[in-house]
Design a protein around this motif. Structure first.
Motif, short mmCIF file in Angstrom:
data_model
loop_
_atom_site.label_atom_id
_atom_site.label_comp_id
_atom_site.label_asym_id
_atom_site.label_seq_id
_atom_site.Cartn_x
_atom_site.Cartn_y
_atom_site.Cartn_z
N GLU A 275 25.90 87.44 -11.15
CA GLU A 275 25.13 87.97 -12.28
C GLU A 275 23.64 87.65 -12.22
OE1 GLU A 275 25.48 87.86 -17.18
OE2 GLU A 275 26.50 86.35 -15.98
N HIS A 276 23.29 86.40 -11.95
CA HIS A 276 21.87 86.02 -12.07
C HIS A 276 21.04 86.36 -10.84
CE1 HIS A 276 24.18 83.64 -15.03
NE2 HIS A 276 23.28 84.19 -15.81
N PRO A 277 21.56 86.23 -9.61
CA PRO A 277 20.84 86.82 -8.48
C PRO A 277 20.69 88.34 -8.63
CG PRO A 277 22.43 85.22 -7.70
CD PRO A 277 22.70 85.40 -9.16
N ALA A 278 21.70 89.00 -9.20
CA ALA A 278 21.59 90.44 -9.44
C ALA A 278 20.49 90.74 -10.45
CB ALA A 278 22.93 91.00 -9.94
N ALA A 279 20.35 89.89 -11.48
CA ALA A 279 19.28 90.09 -12.46
C ALA A 279 17.91 89.89 -11.81
CB ALA A 279 19.47 89.12 -13.63
#
Length: 596
Positions: free
Chosen positions: A259-263
């Motif tokens: 989720e956060h690397p994707a963000a």
């Protein structure tokens, strides 16, 4: 990048996104990153004990199937051809752990959420064995020892759920984070399901070597976990498998990201030195370090930003994980029944000047009389300090034994004061991570580290909270008007696989309008507030130590009276003695050589 054979929106890519609260399926146009159709369902969070958090894996799979079917139908209603959907990407909350039987396809236990702390006793035992060195495995995994990563959750399940031990003995047990669970089910499950994950999710298990991006035998031996249950690690951009049933049958799964690397990718922070903060129930702050793998010495995670292809270079991050952010406000609202609405109206853009000193100017679009009438106590900052360490503190402390604390309560304290202190707490924790970024990159070109933070997440929609953070950290905050940055990041990863998107195209065509929040406080005021926070954190870390209580209170009172006390106390005794001796020599010289 789109060929003429597609409709007016170009090639379409669907994204299956599982966050800590919802299942979503979004369908993007690769032409301009517009979300053409989507559907979401709320996830049921299962809490058996304080600090525990579970999800029903079967419910997650059922919800995702429904989201896919409904979004597909919505696309048809809009008269957009669903045949233009060329791929699916997956974005998911990292660290959430699922074990299932590969013969039956049934989960062996509920999925354990990333923030679940039931394995604290195991963590305590491991730390005792390594002399409380929380960084014992950091050189291999890039991670501190913590209960938030998957390894200890697997170990807890192995020791406490008989079905797990039996399945492992029979070689029928599979482990995965939520991406692996979705991939396995989408690609056929029991019959032909693909058991894979990507580098960003594998990293958060604490079992992957951050240098090689492969499972590490020594890490598995340290946690006493079998390697046979682990999925295959792959890059973020490649074909993982093909969907075998439903409306999207035959469509490839072409991109998977945590989720956060994707963000970070979805907010288009693709250059070294760019920061992104995702603020949901928890909070994650990531610094893009490009191809440089920085070994943190200040309590940060050395993480994976992305690897956009099997032969592509790996890009890294420094990351700060904060366990309680939006969840703190939820706790006030649901647990203590406190009204968490800040007293202001739409015409007042004073942006929570509760941080301003009496002599500071108030940035507002309204008159001072209007401000006083509408904002009431919000214009006066209370002296409450709130550290929401409900089940420990993560970055940069990594102390499982810390506990929450509220300081400064008086008979005049209001619900609004407590809410403001909760908002401050999020800002202070982000500030500590940003300062750790600076200390870990002392030799970086200052021009790469601009005081700008890209903001996103569910709670980023709260303008009061965002302004509070800007005032605390003293940086400009940019809030791109992006629908689901993590979803967009997964779409970009899948689009790169299908060769309909490239990073240069995305940064040029997908950049949205941006809201900007500027700090309204002085540096002196911020430093004063941070000293109070720092004191509260120290008490939070030693909440059950009463030996230094009296001296701590006296020292804090002195600091309030004399802000320069820490500086004067830091002067070495040798400097004091040397300068005193020099002054004596000077006095003697002047006495013997009087001026005419």
């Amino acid at each position: 990048m789109n060929e003429g054979r597609y409709g007016r929106f170009g090639a379409l890519i669907g994204v299956a996104y599982v966050s800590s609260t919802h299942c979503r399926f979004l369908i993007y146009s690769t032409k301009n990153a517009e979300v053409l159709a989507y559907h979401e369902l709320k996830l049921r969070q299962i809490v058996h004990n304080a600090g525990w958090l579970e999800y029903d894996p079967a419910e997650i799979w059922k919800h995702m199937q429904e989201c896919i079917e409904t979004a597909y139908k919505n696309l048809v209603i809009l008269e957009i051809s669903p045949h233009d959907i060329i791929a699916v990407g997956i974005a998911n909350q990292r660290g959430t752990t699922v074990l299932w039987n590969k013969r039956t396809g049934q989960a062996l236990h509920n999925a354990i959420g990333w923030s679940d702390c039931r394995s604290t006793a195991l963590l305590k035992s491991l730390l005792h064995n390594v002399k409380r060195n929380v960084n014992y495995l950091r050189y291999r995994s890039g991670l501190p020892l913590s209960s938030c990563f998957s390894a200890l959750k697997i170990k807890w399940l192995l020791e406490n759920v008989p079905a797990v031990g039996k399945a492992i003995e029979e070689d029928q047990c599979l482990f995965g984070t939520l991406d692996s669970w979705l991939i396995w089910n989408l690609t056929g499950g029991v019959d032909v399901g693909v058991h894979s994950t990507d580098v960003t999710n594998a990293h958060y298990t604490s079992l992957m070597n951050v240098a090689t991006q492969q499972w590490d035998n020594k890490l598995c031996k340290f946690f006493k976990l079998p390697m046979g249950i682990l999925p295959r690690i792959r890059s973020n951009s490649e074909i993982f498998g093909y969907i075998v049933q439903g409306a999207l049958m035959g469509v490839p799964i072409a991109g998977v990201m945590g989720e956060h690397p994707a963000a970070l990718l979805g907010q288009l922070c693709v250059k070294a030195g760019q920061n992104v903060c995702t603020l949901d129930d928890s909070c994650f702050v990531l610094l893009n370090t490009a191809q440089q793998r920085v070994e943190s010495e200040n309590g940060l995670i050395t993480g994976i930003a992305h690897k956009l292809g099997p032969t592509a270079d790996t890009h890294f991050t420094l990351e700060g994980a904060i366990s309680n952010a939006g969840s703190t406000v939820n706790w006030l609202r649901q647990g203590l029944r406190i009204n968490t609405e800040i007293n202001s109206n739409d015409n007042v853009v004073e942006s929570l000047n509760t941080f301003l000193g009496e002599s500071s100017m108030i940035s507002s679009s309204c008159s001072s009389s209007m401000l006083n009438a509408e904002c009431g106590l919000a214009a006066k900052r209370s002296e409450i300090t709130f550290v929401p360490a409900f089940h420990g503190l993560y970055a940069p402390y990594w102390r499982y034994d810390a506990r929450g604390i509220i300081l400064g309560l008086t008979s005049q304290t209001t619900a609004e004061n407590i809410t403001q202190a909760a908002y401050e707490a999020t800002g202070f924790q982000i500030y500590e991570v940003l300062q750790a970024f600076k200390r870990d990159t002392p030799n970086w070109d200052p021009s790469c580290m601009q005081p700008v933070l890209t903001f996103g997440g569910e709670y980023a929609e709260d303008i009061h909270l965002v302004q509070f953070v800007a005032d605390i950290i003293g940086w400009m905050l940019e809030r791109p008007q992006t629908t689901s940055p993590a979803g967009l990041g997964a779409m970009i990863a899948a689009g790169i696989t299908m060769r309909v998107v490239s990073l240069p195209y995305a940064t040029r065509m997908y950049a949205p309008p941006t809201d900007v929040f500027s700090p309204t406080t002085t540096q002196n005021r911020r430093e004063l507030l941070y000293r109070r926070w720092d004191y509260a954190v120290k008490k939070c870390l030693n909440w059950n130590n009463y030996e230094t209580y009296d001296s701590d209170v006296e020292l804090f009172a002195q600091r309030e009276r004399d802000p320069n006390l820490p500086i004067r106390r830091s002067i070495p005794g040798s400097v004091f003695l040397t300068t005193s001796f020099a002054l004596l020599l000077l006095a003697s010289f002047l006495k013997n050589n009087r001026l005419a």
